[in-house]
Design an enzyme around this catalytic site. Structure first.
Site, PDB file in Angstrom:
ATOM      1  N   LEU A  83      81.734 -41.543 -22.489  1.00  0.00           N
ATOM      2  CA  LEU A  83      82.092 -40.457 -23.407  1.00  0.00           C
ATOM      3  C   LEU A  83      81.403 -40.551 -24.770  1.00  0.00           C
ATOM      4  O   LEU A  83      81.764 -39.832 -25.698  1.00  0.00           O
ATOM      5  CB  LEU A  83      83.617 -40.399 -23.573  1.00  0.00           C
ATOM      6  CG  LEU A  83      84.383 -40.167 -22.264  1.00  0.00           C
ATOM      7  CD1 LEU A  83      85.877 -40.190 -22.509  1.00  0.00           C
ATOM      8  CD2 LEU A  83      83.962 -38.874 -21.583  1.00  0.00           C
ATOM      9  N   CYS A  84      80.415 -41.418 -24.894  1.00  0.00           N
ATOM     10  CA  CYS A  84      79.679 -41.540 -26.160  1.00  0.00           C
ATOM     11  C   CYS A  84      78.659 -40.420 -26.299  1.00  0.00           C
ATOM     12  O   CYS A  84      78.015 -40.031 -25.332  1.00  0.00           O
ATOM     13  CB  CYS A  84      78.953 -42.884 -26.233  1.00  0.00           C
ATOM     14  SG  CYS A  84      80.036 -44.244 -26.624  1.00  0.00           S
ATOM     15  N   HIS A  85      78.501 -39.958 -27.528  1.00  0.00           N
ATOM     16  CA  HIS A  85      77.487 -38.948 -27.829  1.00  0.00           C
ATOM     17  C   HIS A  85      76.127 -39.615 -28.006  1.00  0.00           C
ATOM     18  O   HIS A  85      76.052 -40.683 -28.608  1.00  0.00           O
ATOM     19  CB  HIS A  85      77.833 -38.229 -29.145  1.00  0.00           C
ATOM     20  CG  HIS A  85      79.084 -37.426 -29.078  1.00  0.00           C
ATOM     21  ND1 HIS A  85      80.329 -37.983 -29.240  1.00  0.00           N
ATOM     22  CD2 HIS A  85      79.278 -36.108 -28.866  1.00  0.00           C
ATOM     23  CE1 HIS A  85      81.242 -37.036 -29.136  1.00  0.00           C
ATOM     24  NE2 HIS A  85      80.632 -35.894 -28.902  1.00  0.00           N
ATOM     25  N   MET A 121      80.153 -47.924 -31.335  1.00  0.00           N
ATOM     26  CA  MET A 121      79.843 -48.273 -29.946  1.00  0.00           C
ATOM     27  C   MET A 121      78.401 -48.740 -29.797  1.00  0.00           C
ATOM     28  O   MET A 121      78.114 -49.628 -28.994  1.00  0.00           O
ATOM     29  CB  MET A 121      80.135 -47.101 -29.006  1.00  0.00           C
ATOM     30  CG  MET A 121      81.621 -46.756 -28.918  1.00  0.00           C
ATOM     31  SD  MET A 121      82.704 -48.165 -28.556  1.00  0.00           S
ATOM     32  CE  MET A 121      82.077 -48.698 -26.991  1.00  0.00           C
ATOM     33  N   GLU A 122      77.496 -48.174 -30.568  1.00  0.00           N
ATOM     34  CA  GLU A 122      76.100 -48.603 -30.518  1.00  0.00           C
ATOM     35  C   GLU A 122      75.952 -50.036 -31.012  1.00  0.00           C
ATOM     36  O   GLU A 122      75.227 -50.843 -30.411  1.00  0.00           O
ATOM     37  CB  GLU A 122      75.215 -47.648 -31.326  1.00  0.00           C
ATOM     38  CG  GLU A 122      74.994 -46.304 -30.682  1.00  0.00           C
ATOM     39  CD  GLU A 122      76.193 -45.354 -30.673  1.00  0.00           C
ATOM     40  OE1 GLU A 122      76.136 -44.325 -29.979  1.00  0.00           O
ATOM     41  OE2 GLU A 122      77.205 -45.623 -31.362  1.00  0.00           O
ATOM     42  N   ASP A 136      70.880 -64.857 -20.059  1.00  0.00           N
ATOM     43  CA  ASP A 136      69.857 -64.724 -19.024  1.00  0.00           C
ATOM     44  C   ASP A 136      68.635 -65.583 -19.328  1.00  0.00           C
ATOM     45  O   ASP A 136      68.089 -66.236 -18.434  1.00  0.00           O
ATOM     46  CB  ASP A 136      69.443 -63.262 -18.868  1.00  0.00           C
ATOM     47  CG  ASP A 136      68.414 -63.073 -17.772  1.00  0.00           C
ATOM     48  OD1 ASP A 136      68.640 -63.567 -16.653  1.00  0.00           O
ATOM     49  OD2 ASP A 136      67.377 -62.433 -18.032  1.00  0.00           O
TER      50      ASP A 136
END
Length: 168
Positions: A83-85, A121-122, A136
């Site tokens: 739901l992120c823009h 969120m970014e 990794d």
């Protein structure tokens, strides 16, 4: 439609009036400068930390790859979080800070935009993917590396104003 869902959803902006997920409409909001800083810790054995610090890891430049992965992840957030823009990001800075006491690294991401919604969120996605990349790159030396404490450090701008956790 969900059964027995309350009719008043209050401040749950990602739910419509029937309780279904929705992307928030930000079209009426003004574009303002917004910034978020997030962090994560990556804990490892002292020998693994020493090898990374010395540049003695078979996969190559661990810390440079970690920074690049964080930048790339921030730019892909809308493709990863449903739901992120998608946002025009003007700044993405990734710091990989050695911490011999951990031992390991703290990764910090600073993300900035001028848009209708924030970049928390970014920033969180950037540190998460950067931490996974560190794992990794170093897993050949140690499989027990731990990713810890992914968190928002601060945010500024927007309707809700500035935020930093209590005690900071």
């Amino acid at each position: 439609m969900q059964d027995n869902f309350p009719s008043n959803f209050g401040n749950l902006t990602h739910l419509d009036d029937r309780g279904q997920a929705q992307m928030v409409d930000v079209s009426e909001k003004a574009a303002t400068v917004r910034q978020a800083v997030a962090a994560a810790k990556v804990r490892m054995l002292p020998t693994t930390f020493a090898a990374i610090q010395a540049g003695n890891v078979p996969k190559g430049d661990v810390l440079g790859t970690v920074r690049l992965a964080g930048i790339m992840a921030a730019k892909q957030t809308a493709a990863l979080i449903p739901l992120c823009h998608p946002l025009p990001l003007q700044k993405i800075a990734i710091e990989v800070i050695p911490d011999p006491q951990l031992p390991g690294y703290e990764i910090q991401a600073t993300v900035k935009t001028k848009a209708e919604t924030g970049v928390e969120m970014e920033a969180l996605t950037a540190v998460s993917v950067a931490a996974l990349t560190l794992y990794d790159m170093a897993k050949g030396l140690e499989k027990s590396i731990q990713i810890e404490s992914i968190r928002l450090i601060s945010k500024s701008g927007g309707k809700s104003g500035d935020y930093s956790p209590p005690g900071q």
